[in-house]
Design a protein around this motif. Structure first.
Motif, PDB file in Angstrom:
ATOM      1  N   LEU A   1      -6.761  -0.268   8.646  1.00  0.00           N
ATOM      2  CA  LEU A   1      -5.536  -0.896   9.140  1.00  0.00           C
ATOM      3  C   LEU A   1      -4.452   0.143   9.383  1.00  0.00           C
ATOM      4  O   LEU A   1      -3.728   0.070  10.375  1.00  0.00           O
ATOM      5  CB  LEU A   1      -5.073  -1.976   8.166  1.00  0.00           C
ATOM      6  CG  LEU A   1      -6.028  -3.167   8.031  1.00  0.00           C
ATOM      7  CD1 LEU A   1      -5.575  -4.091   6.908  1.00  0.00           C
ATOM      8  CD2 LEU A   1      -6.171  -3.917   9.340  1.00  0.00           C
ATOM      9  N   ALA A   2      -4.356   1.125   8.493  1.00  0.00           N
ATOM     10  CA  ALA A   2      -3.369   2.195   8.662  1.00  0.00           C
ATOM     11  C   ALA A   2      -3.670   3.032   9.905  1.00  0.00           C
ATOM     12  O   ALA A   2      -2.756   3.555  10.547  1.00  0.00           O
ATOM     13  CB  ALA A   2      -3.330   3.087   7.430  1.00  0.00           C
ATOM     14  N   LEU A   3      -4.944   3.136  10.252  1.00  0.00           N
ATOM     15  CA  LEU A   3      -5.341   3.892  11.437  1.00  0.00           C
ATOM     16  C   LEU A   3      -5.140   3.096  12.724  1.00  0.00           C
ATOM     17  O   LEU A   3      -5.317   3.621  13.818  1.00  0.00           O
ATOM     18  CB  LEU A   3      -6.802   4.327  11.325  1.00  0.00           C
ATOM     19  CG  LEU A   3      -7.075   5.403  10.276  1.00  0.00           C
ATOM     20  CD1 LEU A   3      -8.574   5.567  10.062  1.00  0.00           C
ATOM     21  CD2 LEU A   3      -6.449   6.720  10.705  1.00  0.00           C
ATOM     22  N   GLY A   4      -4.787   1.831  12.588  1.00  0.00           N
ATOM     23  CA  GLY A   4      -4.445   1.032  13.755  1.00  0.00           C
ATOM     24  C   GLY A   4      -5.569   0.247  14.391  1.00  0.00           C
ATOM     25  O   GLY A   4      -5.446  -0.159  15.556  1.00  0.00           O
ATOM     26  N   LEU A  11      -4.527  -8.814   3.066  1.00  0.00           N
ATOM     27  CA  LEU A  11      -4.193  -7.582   3.797  1.00  0.00           C
ATOM     28  C   LEU A  11      -4.256  -7.804   5.308  1.00  0.00           C
ATOM     29  O   LEU A  11      -3.377  -7.366   6.050  1.00  0.00           O
ATOM     30  CB  LEU A  11      -5.160  -6.459   3.432  1.00  0.00           C
ATOM     31  CG  LEU A  11      -4.888  -5.672   2.180  1.00  0.00           C
ATOM     32  CD1 LEU A  11      -6.061  -4.758   1.868  1.00  0.00           C
ATOM     33  CD2 LEU A  11      -3.625  -4.852   2.352  1.00  0.00           C
ATOM     34  N   ALA A  21     -10.146   5.735  15.691  1.00  0.00           N
ATOM     35  CA  ALA A  21      -9.786   5.399  14.305  1.00  0.00           C
ATOM     36  C   ALA A  21     -11.026   5.010  13.515  1.00  0.00           C
ATOM     37  O   ALA A  21     -11.181   5.380  12.351  1.00  0.00           O
ATOM     38  CB  ALA A  21      -8.766   4.266  14.281  1.00  0.00           C
ATOM     39  N   THR A  69      -9.557  -0.361  -0.396  1.00  0.00           N
ATOM     40  CA  THR A  69      -9.060   0.924   0.103  1.00  0.00           C
ATOM     41  C   THR A  69      -9.616   1.224   1.486  1.00  0.00           C
ATOM     42  O   THR A  69      -8.911   1.748   2.354  1.00  0.00           O
ATOM     43  CB  THR A  69      -9.430   2.063  -0.864  1.00  0.00           C
ATOM     44  OG1 THR A  69      -8.890   1.755  -2.147  1.00  0.00           O
ATOM     45  CG2 THR A  69      -8.897   3.395  -0.394  1.00  0.00           C
ATOM     46  N   GLU A  88      -7.715  -0.936   3.950  1.00  0.00           N
ATOM     47  CA  GLU A  88      -6.360  -0.400   4.078  1.00  0.00           C
ATOM     48  C   GLU A  88      -6.336   0.830   4.985  1.00  0.00           C
ATOM     49  O   GLU A  88      -5.429   0.993   5.802  1.00  0.00           O
ATOM     50  CB  GLU A  88      -5.791  -0.048   2.706  1.00  0.00           C
ATOM     51  CG  GLU A  88      -5.466  -1.251   1.863  1.00  0.00           C
ATOM     52  CD  GLU A  88      -5.112  -0.889   0.431  1.00  0.00           C
ATOM     53  OE1 GLU A  88      -5.223   0.293   0.037  1.00  0.00           O
ATOM     54  OE2 GLU A  88      -4.727  -1.810  -0.306  1.00  0.00           O
ATOM     55  N   THR A  89      -7.335   1.688   4.849  1.00  0.00           N
ATOM     56  CA  THR A  89      -7.424   2.893   5.681  1.00  0.00           C
ATOM     57  C   THR A  89      -7.593   2.523   7.145  1.00  0.00           C
ATOM     58  O   THR A  89      -6.909   3.068   8.014  1.00  0.00           O
ATOM     59  CB  THR A  89      -8.593   3.779   5.219  1.00  0.00           C
ATOM     60  OG1 THR A  89      -8.382   4.143   3.863  1.00  0.00           O
ATOM     61  CG2 THR A  89      -8.719   5.015   6.080  1.00  0.00           C
ATOM     62  N   HIS A 122      -1.173  -7.783   8.158  1.00  0.00           N
ATOM     63  CA  HIS A 122      -1.210  -6.896   9.330  1.00  0.00           C
ATOM     64  C   HIS A 122      -1.339  -7.680  10.631  1.00  0.00           C
ATOM     65  O   HIS A 122      -1.663  -7.107  11.672  1.00  0.00           O
ATOM     66  CB  HIS A 122      -2.336  -5.880   9.180  1.00  0.00           C
ATOM     67  CG  HIS A 122      -1.992  -4.774   8.241  1.00  0.00           C
ATOM     68  ND1 HIS A 122      -2.152  -4.886   6.882  1.00  0.00           N
ATOM     69  CD2 HIS A 122      -1.446  -3.560   8.458  1.00  0.00           C
ATOM     70  CE1 HIS A 122      -1.746  -3.769   6.308  1.00  0.00           C
ATOM     71  NE2 HIS A 122      -1.305  -2.962   7.240  1.00  0.00           N
TER      72      HIS A 122
END
Length: 75
Positions: free
Chosen positions: A37-40, A68, A3, A31, A34-35, A72
């Motif tokens: 975190l979205a990727l894990g 954020l 990631a 951003t 956020e990217t 998470h």
């Protein structure tokens, strides 16, 4: 780590950072964080300073990023 590699391709300005998540926590552009975190990426990982990213965000006055991280699951 996969990631992190993907995120580094999307945000090449961080290629020289040793801890991408911690760099993102200090960055004013949420951003990027956020990217990641979205990727894990592990929200509680510790960087070179042995601090969690939440502390780095707070020390850098990046309270949106701190929020954020907390959302998470950051401790």
């Amino acid at each position: 780590v996969e990631a992190e590699d993907l995120a580094r391709k999307r945000f090449p300005q961080f290629l020289n950072q040793t801890s991408t998540l911690h760099a993102a926590a200090r960055n004013p552009n949420s951003t990027f964080l956020e990217t990641l975190l979205a990727l894990g990426l592990d929200v509680n990982s510790r960087g070179d300073s042995a601090r969690p990213a939440l502390i780095d965000a707070s020390l850098g006055n990046r309270f949106d990023n701190a929020r954020l991280l907390i959302e998470h699951g950051a401790d």
